[in-house]
Design a protein around this motif. Structure first.
Motif, short mmCIF file in Angstrom:
data_model
loop_
_atom_site.label_atom_id
_atom_site.label_comp_id
_atom_site.label_asym_id
_atom_site.label_seq_id
_atom_site.Cartn_x
_atom_site.Cartn_y
_atom_site.Cartn_z
N ALA A 30 12.56 -0.12 -1.07
CA ALA A 30 11.34 -0.74 -0.51
C ALA A 30 11.55 -2.24 -0.38
CB ALA A 30 10.14 -0.46 -1.41
N SER A 31 10.85 -2.83 0.57
CA SER A 31 10.92 -4.28 0.75
C SER A 31 10.27 -4.97 -0.44
CB SER A 31 10.19 -4.67 2.04
OG SER A 31 10.76 -4.01 3.15
N ASN A 32 10.67 -6.21 -0.68
CA ASN A 32 10.06 -6.98 -1.76
C ASN A 32 8.63 -7.34 -1.39
OD1 ASN A 32 12.39 -6.98 -3.29
ND2 ASN A 32 13.23 -8.74 -2.16
N LEU A 33 7.70 -7.00 -2.25
CA LEU A 33 6.29 -7.26 -1.99
C LEU A 33 5.69 -8.06 -3.13
CD1 LEU A 33 5.17 -3.71 -0.79
CD2 LEU A 33 5.67 -5.68 0.64
N GLU A 34 4.76 -8.94 -2.79
CA GLU A 34 4.04 -9.68 -3.81
C GLU A 34 2.83 -8.85 -4.24
OE1 GLU A 34 3.01 -13.48 -2.39
OE2 GLU A 34 5.08 -14.13 -2.08
N ILE A 35 2.97 -8.15 -5.35
CA ILE A 35 1.90 -7.27 -5.82
C ILE A 35 1.70 -7.48 -7.30
CG2 ILE A 35 2.19 -5.48 -4.07
CD1 ILE A 35 4.01 -3.99 -5.88
N ALA A 46 6.60 2.91 -5.32
CA ALA A 46 6.93 4.31 -5.06
C ALA A 46 6.38 4.76 -3.71
CB ALA A 46 6.40 5.20 -6.17
N THR A 47 5.13 4.37 -3.42
CA THR A 47 4.51 4.72 -2.14
C THR A 47 5.25 4.05 -1.00
OG1 THR A 47 2.34 4.91 -3.18
CG2 THR A 47 2.39 4.65 -0.78
N GLN A 48 5.62 2.78 -1.19
CA GLN A 48 6.35 2.04 -0.17
C GLN A 48 7.69 2.70 0.11
OE1 GLN A 48 5.25 -0.37 1.58
NE2 GLN A 48 7.04 -1.28 2.55
N GLU A 49 8.39 3.12 -0.94
CA GLU A 49 9.69 3.75 -0.76
C GLU A 49 9.56 5.07 -0.02
OE1 GLU A 49 12.02 4.14 -4.23
OE2 GLU A 49 12.21 1.98 -4.58
N ARG A 50 8.51 5.85 -0.35
CA ARG A 50 8.31 7.13 0.35
C ARG A 50 8.03 6.90 1.82
NH1 ARG A 50 5.45 8.65 -4.38
NH2 ARG A 50 3.47 8.08 -3.39
N ASN A 51 7.20 5.91 2.14
CA ASN A 51 6.87 5.62 3.53
C ASN A 51 8.10 5.13 4.31
OD1 ASN A 51 4.20 6.31 3.09
ND2 ASN A 51 3.54 4.19 2.73
#
Length: 213
Positions: free
Chosen positions: A55-60, A70-75
């Motif tokens: 997944a891309s690096n996100l500011e969360i 996990a959701t980002q990686e699945r998408n």
């Protein structure tokens, strides 16, 4: 392709007609341009293309990190494999020169070089679809762009001062006039024939092409 600095590669058993062979000493290295584009867009190493892309690096927030990542990686994995399938689907049965995706990329290239409108590309796709019913292509540019933008072939439009003073970006995004020369951000009715119900049009636009998503 560098091979003498620790890089690994697999000797191919066959050469795909759509691939470009690269002779290095006595070893044939096969390049797959479309697959390489897909891998680059999703940050997948060429030597580990079968793995799910990170997944891309996100500011969360830290507490949401596990679920969000996990959701980002699945998408991203879903989009990655959808594009990979498009890159393998022939343009029509028996076609070895173009896949569905490579054809769309070439068509998009022509659109950009010749300055064709989205409407023109849609009409061309409709004509091809009507003439060649067996062609595996979308029926509109809107549908084609769904695949193209996933490759990172898109841009961000940023309104700019016509005198080159500022970009209406960040803290200046909501400004209506330039803070330096006080020039309006928008075209007037004299500049373009529009009514008040239509969307405002900036006087000048900068098109920013990100190097990476």
């Amino acid at each position: 392709m560098w091979i003498h600095h620790g890089e690994s590669f697999v000797r191919p058993s066959t050469i795909s007609p759509s691939s470009t062979p690269n002779m290095v000493e006595d070893t044939i290295i096969v390049e797959h341009p479309i697959q390489n584009m897909i891998n680059d867009a999703f940050g997948v190493d060429r030597n580990h293309a079968n793995k799910i892309p990170f997944a891309s690096n996100l500011e969360i927030d830290q507490q949401d990190y596990v679920m969000s990542s996990a959701t980002q990686e699945r998408n991203e994995a879903k989009e990655y494999y959808e594009l990979a399938r498009e890159g393998e689907q022939p343009l029509y049965e028996g076609c070895k020169r173009y896949s569905r995706l490579s054809f769309l990329v070439q068509l998009y290239h022509i659109k950009c070089l010749c300055g064709l409108s989205e409407k023109a590309i849609t009409m061309i796709l409709e004509l091809i679809k009507d003439a060649f019913e067996y062609a595996n292509i979308p029926s509109s540019f809107y549908e084609a762009k769904k695949s193209i933008t996933k490759l990172g072939l898109n841009h961000v439009k940023i309104p700019a001062c016509p005198n080159g003073c500022i970009l209406y970006w960040g803290e200046d995004e909501e400004r209506e006039t330039c803070k330096n020369c006080n020039t309006s951000k928008w075209k007037t009715n004299e500049d373009v024939s529009v009514n008040k119900k239509k969307k405002k049009i900036p006087l000048k636009v900068l098109r920013y092409f990100p190097l990476k998503p």
